[in-house]
Design an enzyme around this catalytic site. Structure first.
Site, PDB file in Angstrom:
ATOM      1  N   LYS A  38      -8.268  -3.463   0.224  1.00 15.49           N
ATOM      2  CA  LYS A  38      -9.394  -3.752   1.121  1.00 15.49           C
ATOM      3  C   LYS A  38      -9.928  -5.145   0.786  1.00 15.49           C
ATOM      4  O   LYS A  38      -9.954  -5.551  -0.385  1.00 15.49           O
ATOM      5  CB  LYS A  38     -10.522  -2.727   0.961  1.00 15.49           C
ATOM      6  CG  LYS A  38     -10.229  -1.368   1.555  1.00 15.49           C
ATOM      7  CD  LYS A  38     -10.179  -1.438   3.072  1.00 15.49           C
ATOM      8  CE  LYS A  38      -9.872  -0.083   3.666  1.00 15.49           C
ATOM      9  NZ  LYS A  38      -9.699  -0.154   5.136  1.00 15.49           N
TER      10      LYS A  38
ATOM     11  N   LYS B 133     -29.175  61.922  -0.106  1.00  6.36           N
ATOM     12  CA  LYS B 133     -30.593  62.201   0.134  1.00  6.36           C
ATOM     13  C   LYS B 133     -31.476  60.989  -0.184  1.00  6.36           C
ATOM     14  O   LYS B 133     -32.391  60.665   0.578  1.00  6.36           O
ATOM     15  CB  LYS B 133     -31.031  63.407  -0.692  1.00  6.36           C
ATOM     16  CG  LYS B 133     -30.311  64.703  -0.347  1.00  6.36           C
ATOM     17  CD  LYS B 133     -30.810  65.872  -1.175  1.00  6.36           C
ATOM     18  CE  LYS B 133     -30.429  65.752  -2.638  1.00  6.36           C
ATOM     19  NZ  LYS B 133     -28.961  65.740  -2.872  1.00  6.36           N
TER      20      LYS B 133
ATOM     21  N   GLU C 130       0.851  -1.187   0.000  1.00  9.76           N
ATOM     22  CA  GLU C 130       0.000   0.000   0.000  1.00  9.76           C
ATOM     23  C   GLU C 130       0.887   1.238   0.000  1.00  9.76           C
ATOM     24  O   GLU C 130       2.012   1.220   0.508  1.00  9.76           O
ATOM     25  CB  GLU C 130      -0.907   0.023   1.232  1.00  9.76           C
ATOM     26  CG  GLU C 130      -2.018  -0.985   1.204  1.00  9.76           C
ATOM     27  CD  GLU C 130      -2.970  -0.820   2.371  1.00  9.76           C
ATOM     28  OE1 GLU C 130      -4.188  -1.017   2.180  1.00  9.76           O
ATOM     29  OE2 GLU C 130      -2.500  -0.497   3.483  1.00  9.76           O
TER      30      GLU C 130
ATOM     31  N   SER D 288     -24.876  64.037  -1.221  1.00  5.44           N
ATOM     32  CA  SER D 288     -24.895  63.979   0.244  1.00  5.44           C
ATOM     33  C   SER D 288     -25.757  62.852   0.782  1.00  5.44           C
ATOM     34  O   SER D 288     -25.930  62.722   1.997  1.00  5.44           O
ATOM     35  CB  SER D 288     -25.373  65.322   0.820  1.00  5.44           C
ATOM     36  OG  SER D 288     -26.664  65.645   0.325  1.00  5.44           O
TER      37      SER D 288
ATOM     38  N   CYS E 141     -13.240  25.885 -11.139  1.00  4.74           N
ATOM     39  CA  CYS E 141     -12.869  26.321 -12.476  1.00  4.74           C
ATOM     40  C   CYS E 141     -14.108  26.252 -13.362  1.00  4.74           C
ATOM     41  O   CYS E 141     -15.176  25.859 -12.914  1.00  4.74           O
ATOM     42  CB  CYS E 141     -11.758  25.430 -13.053  1.00  4.74           C
ATOM     43  SG  CYS E 141     -12.235  23.696 -13.195  1.00  4.74           S
TER      44      CYS E 141
ATOM     45  N   LEU F  81     -26.715  68.889  -0.336  1.00  2.00           N
ATOM     46  CA  LEU F  81     -25.822  69.143  -1.465  1.00  2.00           C
ATOM     47  C   LEU F  81     -25.748  67.919  -2.376  1.00  2.00           C
ATOM     48  O   LEU F  81     -26.093  66.804  -1.955  1.00  2.00           O
ATOM     49  CB  LEU F  81     -24.423  69.494  -0.950  1.00  2.00           C
ATOM     50  CG  LEU F  81     -24.263  70.866  -0.278  1.00  2.00           C
ATOM     51  CD1 LEU F  81     -22.859  71.014   0.271  1.00  2.00           C
ATOM     52  CD2 LEU F  81     -24.586  71.988  -1.259  1.00  2.00           C
TER      53      LEU F  81
ATOM     54  N   CYS G 273     -10.185  18.405  -9.951  1.00  3.59           N
ATOM     55  CA  CYS G 273      -9.781  19.815  -9.988  1.00  3.59           C
ATOM     56  C   CYS G 273     -10.384  20.621  -8.837  1.00  3.59           C
ATOM     57  O   CYS G 273      -9.821  21.619  -8.407  1.00  3.59           O
ATOM     58  CB  CYS G 273     -10.183  20.440 -11.325  1.00  3.59           C
ATOM     59  SG  CYS G 273     -11.965  20.403 -11.639  1.00  3.59           S
TER      60      CYS G 273
END
Length: 897
Positions: free
Chosen positions: A213, A602, A206, A600, A284, A597, A318
């Site tokens: 197995k 709003k 192994e 700003s 990917c 302004l 991957c």
């Protein structure tokens, strides 16, 4: 992916997440006497509850002691070991504390945060897991990765996704044949065969790439499937390899499986199905499947067929191959439920967005790298107040005793509610240092519904105490305690999961009431009380300020438009001035004019106020009306699903008598050609004197785009009035240009606007250190369209998206004038993303007029020949154009030559 729900009970009568796991045997000697099955069952219950709380902001595990020990007992080593495994063997006390109260045993769980974990390591997973279901191969062994190793593995896989795969094992199975090694590689020689001899010894042991197995004596197909679920993912997640079933791993003898005990074709089919069902995650674009081959080999005894052996070869994958769904749990609502593989992977790999190019003008206020699992990144524009500065401005902690804030609300509450001052003083008389934050409704502040009969709520942040939320009622109310508990629960959850607080935290509650005779009385806050350890008390100013900075994020945070650009949830912070306006008592501020302004914030304020209106007055979204002049801004607000949104023309055409509250935005561009819009709005919101209704009007005279009558009341009647002078949108160079044009407007205003509010520009504050681009050119028509196309091509190559760009022209007629030429120039560059639909949520470039784009913004704006037939507003049009751009502004004047 199917979600699994635990049988654990989430208690609802506490101001914290409390999970009741039922009866559990405690004490080492007691647990050793339990049967293994019962011990494992109890350990799993506690582990699931701990995992869910670690991932959900922390809380308390409540156990009923199955043993009748009157003396204090420990949990038991197996339970402690299970908790250590969850936190990657960090210091147990860093996340868990215990306390025994009578027959109840409590485990106090702090929220998971990777900054507490292994300070000197880069392996810092975002969430906790009982099992990652990710196996890897190491030498001749297979290991189940813990969440730390899984995080490192996934991070490495993601980083290397575009790289070529490394060393592949040899063998015909993989079609990777090395001719010069065929004669000397025993692996190749063996697996080239189509049969084995019974008892033959494999000529190699192994290794990293080989696993032997034997077949099971019973339930052969089930055993084979279980073996595959462990070893095939392990090989695929490492370097690939062979799983050989039918070989004794010690003697290396081929034993096979007797032909009477297995069907060759059925075995192969079951193996292939098991592998194909394994869950795969790709990093990917190939979206390839697991590359494997199954080979069933005859095992012969003296020339006769004895049985079969199986060789499974698998290539390195991957991405990542899971043996099953990761075992990770969270609290969702009143349920303890498992995460799906997709949810687990998303949370495990969650990182701060890359702001290198797109958002380099922002700075981090809260990073995911050291915050609880459910937190989102928080950014603010460079040059604006940091969360620490905002905390010191709004919620300062001093060494000079207890501070009430806001002072104006304190004075209002004490003057209007006799006995309240004395009541609060008795409650906090012994507090030596801290801050008491008052609110007409902390529930509304947390985006919950207001409760009638509440005079106010008060949050006490004090040294040597846990945070305390007081609810003061007009009179005793059976629902008062549950209201206070729900509000405290929401506050605790948001301080951790939104504000990113990583310390031990509980919010205790107390309900107070003023009797009809105005004598102050008090009552306990919650019918269910847990005695938290002293570590949940705020020890010093540093801990108090850290908690208050998380509170700043909770109260001032709003969903940034960057969220749509980056594809992930990102929060920005209001400025201190914006928050002070937003936190006004709406019942006392029914009508308000906000002069702001350009840039700003709003429109952001308008959105936030409508959310607050809904919770304060318990109204439906169709009872709140937002009115603006142009369709693109209307469509943008409609997409928020917080109100009805219409243009001014539609408002004047239809009956809106059922509307309760009105917000008007960009009011400087309104006209009276269809009637008196202001009178109509005021009539709707003032038709019932006893029922408070809101009429807030946002405007900016600098951006007025016409010379007709606007319809606003005279300036002296625009009361009460607030000003927003902190510009939060534009990069430094663009802001400088806007400021220059503002001065031009102030000195040469159109006849339909008052002079006085134009002095606001003298108070303007700008974020100067934010870098940007200002480009002003005179070009021919053909050169203009080529410049736009060339610049866009370059921007897209650098990582910008079409949805970052707007091309604005003078009028709607000019849209068609430039449209075809721009489309052709873009197509010549391979760009197909131009539209004249001003939908800022769309994934496309916008082509529209400056007027129609009012109230909206883009990172990059091209302004093509922004002239106007009304010279009086030429500078106003330039202000409107320039203020739409966050990072880059290109003004392209058309010349004849």
């Amino acid at each position: 992916m199917e979600r699994h729900y635990s049988r654990l009970v989430v208690e609802s009568s506490y101001s914290d997440l409390v999970i009741n796991v039922g009866r559990v045997t405690l004490g080492e000697s007691n647990r050793k006497r339990l049967q293994k099955v019962q011990r494992e069952k109890e350990k799993m219950k506690v582990s699931q509850a701990a995992c869910a709380l670690l991932n959900s902001g922390g809380g308390v595990i409540q156990l009923e002691m199955a043993n009748n020990d009157e003396n204090l007992v420990e949990m038991g080593l197996d339970l402690e070991e299970a908790l250590r495994t969850l936190i990657l063997f960090s210091n147990l006390q860093a996340f868990f504390e215990t306390k025994q109260q009578g027959s109840c045993y409590y485990i106090f769980v702090k929220s998971w945060s990777s900054d507490t974990l292994l300070e000197n390591t880069s392996v810092k997973p975002r969430i906790c897991s009982l099992s990652s279901s990710l196996y890897c191969r190491s030498g001749t062994s297979v290991f189940l990765m813990d969440s730390g190793k899984a995080f490192h593995f996934l991070k490495t896989k993601k980083t290397n996704a575009k790289r070529t795969s490394g060393k592949e094992p040899f063998g015909e199975i993989f079609k990777v044949i090395h001719p010069d090694l065929r004669d000397v590689d025993p692996t190749y020689c063996v697996f080239k065969k189509d049969h084995f001899e019974h008892g033959e010894v494999m000529p190699f042991p192994e290794s990293q790439f080989i696993e032997f197995k034997q077949f099971a004596t019973k339930h052969i197909e089930k055993y084979t499937k279980d073996t595959i679920l462990e070893y095939i993912p392990a090989f695929a997640n490492t370097e690939g390899g062979y799983l050989v079933i039918g070989v004794d791993d010690k003697s290396r003898k081929v034993l096979g499986c007797a032909k009477e005990n297995v069907d060759r074709d059925s075995l192969k089919k079951k193996i292939e199905e098991a592998i194909q069902k394994l869950s795969c995650v790709h990093f990917c674009q190939s979206q390839c499947q697991i590359d494997f081959t199954v080979k069933i080999l005859d095992v012969l005894a003296k020339g006769e067929l004895y049985g079969y052996a199986c060789v499974i070869g698998v290539k390195r994958f991957c991405g990542a191959v899971f043996s099953g769904v990761p075992s990770s749990w969270m609290v969702k609502g009143n349920d303890v439920c498992s995460l799906t593989t997709e949810e687990w992977l998303s949370m495990m790999m969650d990182t701060d967005p890359d702001l290198t190019e797109l958002c380099k003008d922002f700075e981090s206020q809260l990073s995911l790298s050291n915050s609880p699992p459910q937190s989102r990144p928080v950014y603010s524009k460079k040059g604006l107040e940091h969360k620490k500065e905002l905390q010191q401005l709004l919620f300062p902690v001093t060494s000079e005793g207890l501070k009430y804030t806001p002072e104006s609300l304190q004075e209002e509450l004490f003057s209007q509610n006799e006995g309240l001052k004395e009541l609060m003083k008795r409650q906090i008389d012994r507090v030596s240092q801290g801050i008491l934050i008052l609110s007409t409704s902390w529930a509304v502040d947390l985006n919950l519904e207001e409760k009638q009969g509440v005079i106010c709520d008060a949050l006490l942040i004090a040294q040597n105490k846990p945070p305390i939320l007081y609810t003061i009622l007009r009179e005793q109310d059976a629902e008062g305690r549950s209201y206070c508990t729900r509000t405290a629960f929401a506050l605790k959850q948001k301080l951790v999961n939104v504000g990113g607080y990583t310390g031990n935290l509980c919010i205790t509650t107390k309900v107070l009431h003023l009797s009809p005779e105005s004598s102050a009385q008090s009552s306990a806050g919650s019918g269910s009380v847990i005695d938290y350890p002293s570590s949940y008390h705020l020890a010093d100013i540093q801990q108090m300020e850290a908690l208050l900075q998380s509170l700043v994020i909770v109260l001032l945070g709003f969903r940034s438009l960057l969220s749509d650009q980056l594809g992930c949830e990102v929060l920005n912070l209001l400025t201190a001035k914006q928050y002070k306006i937003f936190s006004k008592n709406l019942r006392k501020s029914k009508e308000l004019f906000i002069h702001g302004l350009p840039g700003s914030g709003k429109t952001i304020m308008a959105i936030k106020i409508m959310e607050k209106i809904r919770n304060t007055f318990h109204c439906e979204t169709n009872e709140i009306l937002y009115i603006c002049e142009n369709q693109p801004l209307r469509n943008f607000i409609r997409s928020k699903n917080i109100c009805q949104a219409v243009t001014r023309k539609s408002f004047m055409k239809h009956d809106f008598s059922y509307i309760q509250h009105i917000i008007i935005d960009e009011a400087q561009n309104f006209r009276t050609e269809d009637g008196d819009w202001y009178r109509k709005a005021k009539t709707i919101t003032q038709r019932d004197v006893d029922c408070p209704r809101i009429l807030w009007i946002f405007l900016d005279y600098f951006q007025t785009s016409h010379v007709e009558h606007i319809g606003l009341p005279v300036l002296s009647a625009q009361y009460p009035r607030e000003k927003l002078t902190r510009v939060v949108r534009n990069a430094g160079q663009i802001a400088g240009y806007v400021q220059y044009i503002l001065q031009k407007v102030r000195k040469n205003p159109p006849c339909n606007i008052p002079h006085e509010p134009l002095k606001m520009c003298l108070e303007a504050k700008w974020a100067r250190d934010v870098q940007g681009t200002l480009n002003i050119k005179n070009l021919t028509l053909n050169a203009i369209v080529m410049h736009v196309a060339d610049t866009c091509k370059l921007l897209f190559e650098r990582g910008y998206s079409p949805k970052d760009v707007a091309v604005l022209v003078s009028t709607t007629k000019d849209v068609e004038k430039y449209r075809q030429k721009l489309l052709q120039a873009m197509r010549n560059k391979g760009i197909e993303c131009l539209t004249n639909d001003s939908d800022v949520g769309g994934d496309h470039m916008v082509l529209d007029s400056v007027r129609r784009f009012s109230g909206l913004e883009r990172s990059i704006v091209f302004g093509i020949h922004p002239s106007t037939v009304e010279p009086a507003i030429s500078y106003n049009i330039l202000v409107c154009l320039a203020s739409r751009a966050n990072q880059q502004l290109h003004i392209l004047w058309q010349c004849d030559v």
